[in-house]
Each structure stands twice: as C-alpha cells, then as structure tokens.
Design a protein around this motif. Structure first.
Motif, PDB file in Angstrom:
ATOM      1  N   THR A 135       0.799  -1.207  -0.105  1.00 16.05           N
ATOM      2  CA  THR A 135      -0.104   0.026  -0.020  1.00 16.05           C
ATOM      3  C   THR A 135       0.926   1.285   0.161  1.00 16.05           C
ATOM      4  N   GLY A 136       0.379   2.354  -0.210  1.00 15.10           N
ATOM      5  CA  GLY A 136       1.072   3.572  -0.024  1.00 15.10           C
ATOM      6  C   GLY A 136       0.720   4.755  -1.061  1.00 15.10           C
ATOM      7  N   HIS A 176       7.667  10.398  -1.841  1.00 12.97           N
ATOM      8  CA  HIS A 176       8.517  10.227  -0.489  1.00 12.97           C
ATOM      9  C   HIS A 176       7.749  11.031   0.310  1.00 12.97           C
ATOM     10  N   ALA A 177       7.649  12.433   0.139  1.00 15.07           N
ATOM     11  CA  ALA A 177       7.084  13.418   1.255  1.00 15.07           C
ATOM     12  C   ALA A 177       5.846  13.194   1.575  1.00 15.07           C
ATOM     13  N   ASP A 178       4.733  12.781   0.660  1.00 16.92           N
ATOM     14  CA  ASP A 178       3.447  12.543   0.969  1.00 16.92           C
ATOM     15  C   ASP A 178       3.434  11.146   1.784  1.00 16.92           C
ATOM     16  N   VAL A 182       1.681  11.094   5.420  1.00 17.89           N
ATOM     17  CA  VAL A 182       0.467  10.228   6.005  1.00 17.89           C
ATOM     18  C   VAL A 182       0.825   9.504   7.112  1.00 17.89           C
ATOM     19  N   LEU A 183       2.073   8.722   7.010  1.00 13.27           N
ATOM     20  CA  LEU A 183       2.408   7.878   7.988  1.00 13.27           C
ATOM     21  C   LEU A 183       2.464   8.647   9.476  1.00 13.27           C
ATOM     22  N   LYS A 184       3.047   9.861   9.367  1.00  9.13           N
ATOM     23  CA  LYS A 184       3.107  10.598  10.612  1.00  9.13           C
ATOM     24  C   LYS A 184       1.606  11.002  11.176  1.00  9.13           C
ATOM     25  N   MET A 203      16.894  10.794   2.984  1.00  8.42           N
ATOM     26  CA  MET A 203      15.510  10.130   3.322  1.00  8.42           C
ATOM     27  C   MET A 203      15.622   8.960   4.324  1.00  8.42           C
ATOM     28  N   ALA A 204      16.731   8.411   3.851  1.00  8.75           N
ATOM     29  CA  ALA A 204      17.177   7.173   4.646  1.00  8.75           C
ATOM     30  C   ALA A 204      17.434   7.314   6.201  1.00  8.75           C
TER      31      ALA A 204
END
Ligand code: ZN
Ligand code: ZN
Length: 296
Positions: A135-136, A176-178, A182-184, A203-204
């Motif tokens: 998902t993502g 990446h940013a989105d 959403v995770l946050k 990002m890592a």
C-alpha cells in the motif's frame, strides 16, 4: 536448452543460477503469481541458492486471497495482503489499463473501495498473513484524479495493519514526502517496511530515526542508481532488507530478463560491496531483519 552466445541477452531467458549463499536469507517481497512456473519450482530453485523464505505480496483482492492460500500451503512462504496504490483508484473510477489481468473494469465508486477494504481486513486477520501491503502512494502511475482514492486507501491499510498487529508494507513511487506525511498523521504501525526503497541518503536518515525498514531491490545494482547505493551505505544495518519484487527489477547484469527469488544472491553481493562487509555478515543481518520485520 541451448545457451545464448556471449553478450546476447534473450529477454525471455531466465538468468543462470547464482552461486549459493552460505547463510540463507529471505526474499522480503515477491509476486510469484506474476512469474512463470509453479510455486514449488520457484521455492526449490530459490532454496537451492540459499533463499529459503519468501514474502508473497498481494496487489488486489484476487492476488491477496492467493497470497494467503499460498502461505497456508507452504511453510517457506509468508503473505501480505492489500490493494496496490494503483489498484484503489481503479476500483473507484474504473480503468481500462487495470493492474489486474481481469482487464477493463466498471467504476465502482467509494462503496466498492469500502467493500474491497473489508475483504483485505478479513484476510489480514489470518495467521499466515504477516503484513498489510503493498500500500502507499504512487504519483508516477496514478494521476491527480486518483489521488484522493489512493490516499484514502493508504490510510485505511495503515489502520488495518495496526488493528491486527501486522507489518505495513509501503509502495512509494515518486511520493516520498506525501508517504512520510500520511504515516506521521496516522501513526505508523510498530513494523513498517519501505519496499523497493527508492529514497536518497537524506530520506534514509529520516526512515532510520522512525525505525522504518528499508528493503532494497535489484535496481540498487543499476548504473544510474547511485542515490540508492548512497542510501544503502547510511542505512542502519538492523533496518536493511533485500527483495526481488520479481518479476520486476532484475539485477544487473540480467536487467530486462525475468526476475525470480533465486536471483536474490546477485543483489545481496552487490549490497555487501556497497556496505563494505562480507556477504555472510550481510546475509546474517538480512535474515534476522526480515524475520523481525515480519514477526515470523
Ligand atoms: Zn511496489
Ligand atoms: Zn511489489
């Protein structure tokens, strides 16, 4: 079978068996249902080179049911279930170029997405289903008209993973940013894996601080993928996984030919070079990390 002349690559010819790994590892993300041959053949071939465990990933309802059934039938296989980020908008809006081999689909609206998510929820409760994903967000294949359905589906998958205590498997393409946002906002599950990690070193570091696993695929071997190697070089050793995403992303020098779990050793060796460790050390870490990431 006759072999090809040197230097000539046949798009449909399976690459040769690599030298076996001495320390067995898992392919943390594969799609056996999109590969040729039987499951038994794929498992035997993979095991013969030290790839003894597979995570079979579902992308739509049929694929998720199949993943759960296959994991129930084979000890070496664990399943994850989900509607792929490109699948969710198709369920809502319909799309003639559907992901699924079922082809053209009638638009089903929000209710159809809710029904599909309810089935994913049901499958996620099964013991052999270790994760919810992939998902993502995928801003590459899904245009602006599908963004809302995609993000709604992503948020629902996060909720399902947390409620069942399963691992979240993230597909992040040009998003990446989105994805991080959403995770946050939702709060990530205890175990979250970025499959086919595609971010840079910066990002890592973000993923490392959040405790997200980063799973590297065959594209880490591609000439133009220095950003992935830079990310791999700085990722904490306890958060690194390896995957094929087969039949996609076949590692160099077999790029363009069919990928399968038995090619994991090719990527493991390239990764060991990047990290400056020997292959056994890396394989030991990868095996432990995958087991921890998927709770098996
Ligand atoms: Zn993916
Ligand atoms: Zn995948």
């Amino acid at each position: 079978m006759s072999s090809n002349a040197p230097g000539r690559s046949d798009k449909h010819t399976a690459p040769p068996l690599p030298e076996p790994l001495r320390v067995p590892v898992a392919d943390s993300h594969t799609h056996l249902d999109m590969q040729s041959g039987t499951v038994e053949e794929a498992l035997a071939k993979a095991a013969s080179v030290g790839v003894t465990t597979l995570v079979q990933v579902g992308c739509d309802l049929a694929g998720s049911r199949w993943a759960a059934e296959t994991a129930a039938a084979h000890d070496a296989v664990h399943a994850t279930v989900a509607l792929h980020p490109n699948e969710a908008p198709r369920i809502v809006h319909g799309d003639p170029d559907g992901w699924s081999r079922q082809g053209a689909r009638q638009p089903g609206g929000d209710a159809a997405l809710d029904d599909a998510l309810a089935e994913i929820d049901r499958l996620a409760a099964l013991p052999q289903v270790r994760g919810v994903g992939e998902t993502g967000l995928d801003h590459f294949r899904t245009g602006p008209e599908g963004k809302e359905a995609q993000e709604r589906s992503f948020r629902a998958h996060i909720e399902i993973a947390k409620r069942h205590g399963k691992t979240l498997v993230i597909h992040d393409r040009d998003a990446h940013a989105d994805v991080l946002r959403v995770l946050k906002e939702e709060g990530a599950p205890e175990r979250t894996v970025f499959h086919c990690y595609s971010g840079d070193a910066e990002m890592a570091e973000v993923c490392a601080r959040a405790g997200y696993y980063m799973s590297f695929a065959g594209n880490v071997t591609f000439k133009n993928a220095q950003n992935l190697r830079d990310a791999l070089a700085v990722a904490p050793p306890e958060l690194v996984l390896v995957e094929t995403d087969a039949p996609f992303l076949t590692p160099a020098p077999y790029r363009g030919r069919p990928n399968a779990p038995y090619l994991v050793p090719v990527t493991v060796r390239a990764m060991a070079d990047v990290r400056g460790v020997d292959e056994d050390t890396l394989a030991t870490a990868l095996a432990a990390n995958t087991a921890r990431a998927f709770g098996y």
